[in-house]
Design an enzyme around this catalytic site. Structure first.
Site, PDB file in Angstrom:
ATOM      1  N   LYS A  47     -27.888 -42.367 -84.313  1.00 58.83           N
ATOM      2  CA  LYS A  47     -26.667 -41.696 -84.704  1.00 58.83           C
ATOM      3  C   LYS A  47     -26.181 -40.727 -83.627  1.00 58.83           C
ATOM      4  CE  LYS A  47     -28.621 -41.090 -89.268  1.00 58.83           C
ATOM      5  NZ  LYS A  47     -29.932 -40.575 -89.287  1.00 58.83           N
ATOM      6  N   GLY A  48     -27.087 -40.349 -82.727  1.00 61.27           N
ATOM      7  CA  GLY A  48     -26.766 -39.301 -81.766  1.00 61.27           C
ATOM      8  C   GLY A  48     -25.570 -39.587 -80.866  1.00 61.27           C
ATOM      9  N   GLU A 104     -25.269 -44.272 -74.753  1.00 58.47           N
ATOM     10  CA  GLU A 104     -26.364 -43.458 -75.308  1.00 58.47           C
ATOM     11  C   GLU A 104     -26.077 -41.979 -75.122  1.00 58.47           C
ATOM     12  OE1 GLU A 104     -28.757 -43.228 -77.115  1.00 58.47           O
ATOM     13  OE2 GLU A 104     -30.289 -44.781 -76.936  1.00 58.47           O
ATOM     14  N   ASP A 105     -26.548 -41.167 -76.039  1.00 59.42           N
ATOM     15  CA  ASP A 105     -26.381 -39.724 -75.871  1.00 59.42           C
ATOM     16  C   ASP A 105     -27.404 -39.162 -74.885  1.00 59.42           C
ATOM     17  OD1 ASP A 105     -28.295 -40.420 -77.745  1.00 59.42           O
ATOM     18  OD2 ASP A 105     -28.078 -38.611 -78.940  1.00 59.42           O
ATOM     19  N   ASP A 108     -34.573 -40.037 -72.578  1.00 61.04           N
ATOM     20  CA  ASP A 108     -35.680 -39.094 -72.527  1.00 61.04           C
ATOM     21  C   ASP A 108     -36.871 -39.831 -71.888  1.00 61.04           C
ATOM     22  OD1 ASP A 108     -37.501 -37.096 -73.199  1.00 61.04           O
ATOM     23  OD2 ASP A 108     -36.676 -36.776 -75.183  1.00 61.04           O
ATOM     24  N   LYS A 136     -32.832 -36.770 -69.106  1.00 62.77           N
ATOM     25  CA  LYS A 136     -33.938 -35.805 -68.970  1.00 62.77           C
ATOM     26  C   LYS A 136     -35.023 -36.490 -68.146  1.00 62.77           C
ATOM     27  CE  LYS A 136     -34.691 -33.036 -73.048  1.00 62.77           C
ATOM     28  NZ  LYS A 136     -35.503 -32.895 -74.265  1.00 62.77           N
ATOM     29  N   PHE A 157     -35.499 -28.498 -75.524  1.00 60.50           N
ATOM     30  CA  PHE A 157     -35.076 -29.162 -76.758  1.00 60.50           C
ATOM     31  C   PHE A 157     -33.614 -28.860 -77.028  1.00 60.50           C
ATOM     32  CE2 PHE A 157     -34.725 -30.413 -81.098  1.00 60.50           C
ATOM     33  CZ  PHE A 157     -35.427 -31.599 -81.065  1.00 60.50           C
ATOM     34  N   VAL A 158     -32.773 -29.881 -76.840  1.00 62.45           N
ATOM     35  CA  VAL A 158     -31.326 -29.661 -76.938  1.00 62.45           C
ATOM     36  C   VAL A 158     -30.756 -30.273 -78.219  1.00 62.45           C
ATOM     37  CG1 VAL A 158     -30.842 -29.384 -74.478  1.00 62.45           C
ATOM     38  CG2 VAL A 158     -30.943 -31.683 -75.433  1.00 62.45           C
ATOM     39  N   ASP A 164     -29.602 -33.976 -82.696  1.00 62.96           N
ATOM     40  CA  ASP A 164     -30.051 -33.267 -83.909  1.00 62.96           C
ATOM     41  C   ASP A 164     -31.434 -32.650 -83.744  1.00 62.96           C
ATOM     42  OD1 ASP A 164     -31.518 -35.802 -83.898  1.00 62.96           O
ATOM     43  OD2 ASP A 164     -32.126 -35.268 -85.930  1.00 62.96           O
ATOM     44  N   ARG A 170     -25.878 -31.809 -85.326  1.00 59.11           N
ATOM     45  CA  ARG A 170     -25.134 -32.867 -84.622  1.00 59.11           C
ATOM     46  C   ARG A 170     -23.659 -32.510 -84.447  1.00 59.11           C
ATOM     47  NH1 ARG A 170     -28.471 -37.487 -84.423  1.00 59.11           N
ATOM     48  NH2 ARG A 170     -29.754 -37.876 -86.258  1.00 59.11           N
TER      49      ARG A 170
HETATM   50  C1  PRP Z   1     -32.539 -40.446 -79.326  1.00 52.24           C
HETATM   51  C2  PRP Z   1     -31.456 -40.943 -78.384  1.00 52.24           C
HETATM   52  C3  PRP Z   1     -32.044 -42.192 -77.809  1.00 52.24           C
HETATM   53  C4  PRP Z   1     -33.526 -41.904 -77.796  1.00 52.24           C
HETATM   54  C5  PRP Z   1     -33.937 -41.501 -76.421  1.00 52.24           C
HETATM   55  O1  PRP Z   1     -32.356 -41.068 -80.543  1.00 52.24           O
HETATM   56  O2  PRP Z   1     -30.251 -41.202 -79.045  1.00 52.24           O
HETATM   57  O3  PRP Z   1     -31.750 -43.334 -78.587  1.00 52.24           O
HETATM   58  O4  PRP Z   1     -33.756 -40.842 -78.703  1.00 52.24           O
HETATM   59  O5  PRP Z   1     -35.300 -41.223 -76.365  1.00 52.24           O
HETATM   60  P1  PRP Z   1     -36.303 -42.021 -75.445  1.00 52.24           P
HETATM   61  O6  PRP Z   1     -35.685 -42.150 -74.107  1.00 52.24           O
HETATM   62  O7  PRP Z   1     -37.524 -41.119 -75.434  1.00 52.24           O
HETATM   63  O8  PRP Z   1     -36.597 -43.333 -76.072  1.00 52.24           O
HETATM   64  P2  PRP Z   1     -33.178 -40.697 -81.863  1.00 52.24           P
HETATM   65  O9  PRP Z   1     -34.287 -41.677 -82.044  1.00 52.24           O
HETATM   66  O10 PRP Z   1     -33.525 -39.236 -81.834  1.00 52.24           O
HETATM   67  O11 PRP Z   1     -32.162 -41.002 -83.030  1.00 52.24           O
HETATM   68  P3  PRP Z   1     -30.716 -40.364 -83.363  1.00 52.24           P
HETATM   69  O12 PRP Z   1     -29.787 -40.841 -82.279  1.00 52.24           O
HETATM   70  O13 PRP Z   1     -30.363 -40.936 -84.689  1.00 52.24           O
HETATM   71  O14 PRP Z   1     -30.858 -38.865 -83.381  1.00 52.24           O
END
Ligand code: PRP
Length: 185
Positions: A47-48, A104-105, A108, A136, A157-158, A164, A170
């Site tokens: 959802k991000g 993608e948001d 990580d 990141k 932690f952002v 979220d 969000r």
């Molecule tokens: C976040 C973000 C990516 C993923 C990145 O989503 O949107 O999809 O984590 O992390 P990574 O590089 O360590 O795999 P999340 O699973 O938190 O779900 P959300 O978008 O619903 O908050």
């Protein structure tokens, strides 16, 4: 959780609404120029990515189709990536022979994107690229080529602009660093 002051939980604003807006316009212009004369399928990862997708699609001056996937990599409200990727919502339409841009948001560890790229390549798109608002790199576990990156950010932690903690924050218009008290309580 009621009556929570979202703004008070933020220690520092990392990216203001104006900085994000300018960057999204810049990314949109670059994507438009790089795909002149073509049509694009934007695949957003819920959802991000929701606010970023909504703004980025309007900054791209090309015929675009959009599709939405939802995957999960983090366990519940944890701040650490579990390394597990599950598809909660799949594509609605075929991407065979389409030029695809994953939106993608944040990248990580890279595990989510790594999995998604392999999954989507299996659907025979004409091309596949990635646009991430935030990167990141300090946390990367797998090597990835990201075609368009908005901002490199430190390992903090952002929250906000889609990101979220425990499903809240969000809707903040900026990206901020969460106070440790907010996730330790
Ligand atoms: C976040 C973000 C990516 C993923 C990145 O989503 O949107 O999809 O984590 O992390 P990574 O590089 O360590 O795999 P999340 O699973 O938190 O779900 P959300 O978008 O619903 O908050």
């Amino acid at each position: 959780m009621t009556e929570r002051d979202l703004h008070a939980d933020v220690a520092e604003i990392l990216l203001t609404e104006d900085e994000i807006g300018a960057k999204v316009r810049d990314l949109g212009a670059r994507i438009t120029a790089d795909h002149a004369g073509r049509r694009l399928t934007l695949v957003s990862v819920l959802k991000g990515s929701l606010p970023f997708m909504a703004d980025l699609m309007r900054a791209i001056d090309l015929p675009v189709r959009i599709d939405l996937m939802e995957v999960s990599s983090y366990g519940g409200a944890s701040t650490e990536s579990s390394g597990l990727v599950r598809i909660l919502k799949d594509l609605s339409a075929s991407i065979a022979n389409e030029d695809v841009l994953i939106v993608e948001d944040i990248i990580d560890t890279g595990l989510t994107l790594n999995y998604l790229m392999r999954y989507l390549r299996g659907k025979n798109p004409r091309s596949i690229k990635v646009c991430a608002l935030l990167d990141k790199p300090a946390r990367r576990l797998v090597e990835l080529d990201i075609d368009y990156i908005g901002f490199e950010i430190p390992d903090e932690f952002v929250v906000g602009y889609g990101l979220d903690f425990g499903e809240i924050y969000r809707n903040l218009r900026f990206v901020g660093v969460l106070r440790p008290e907010a996730y330790e309580s």
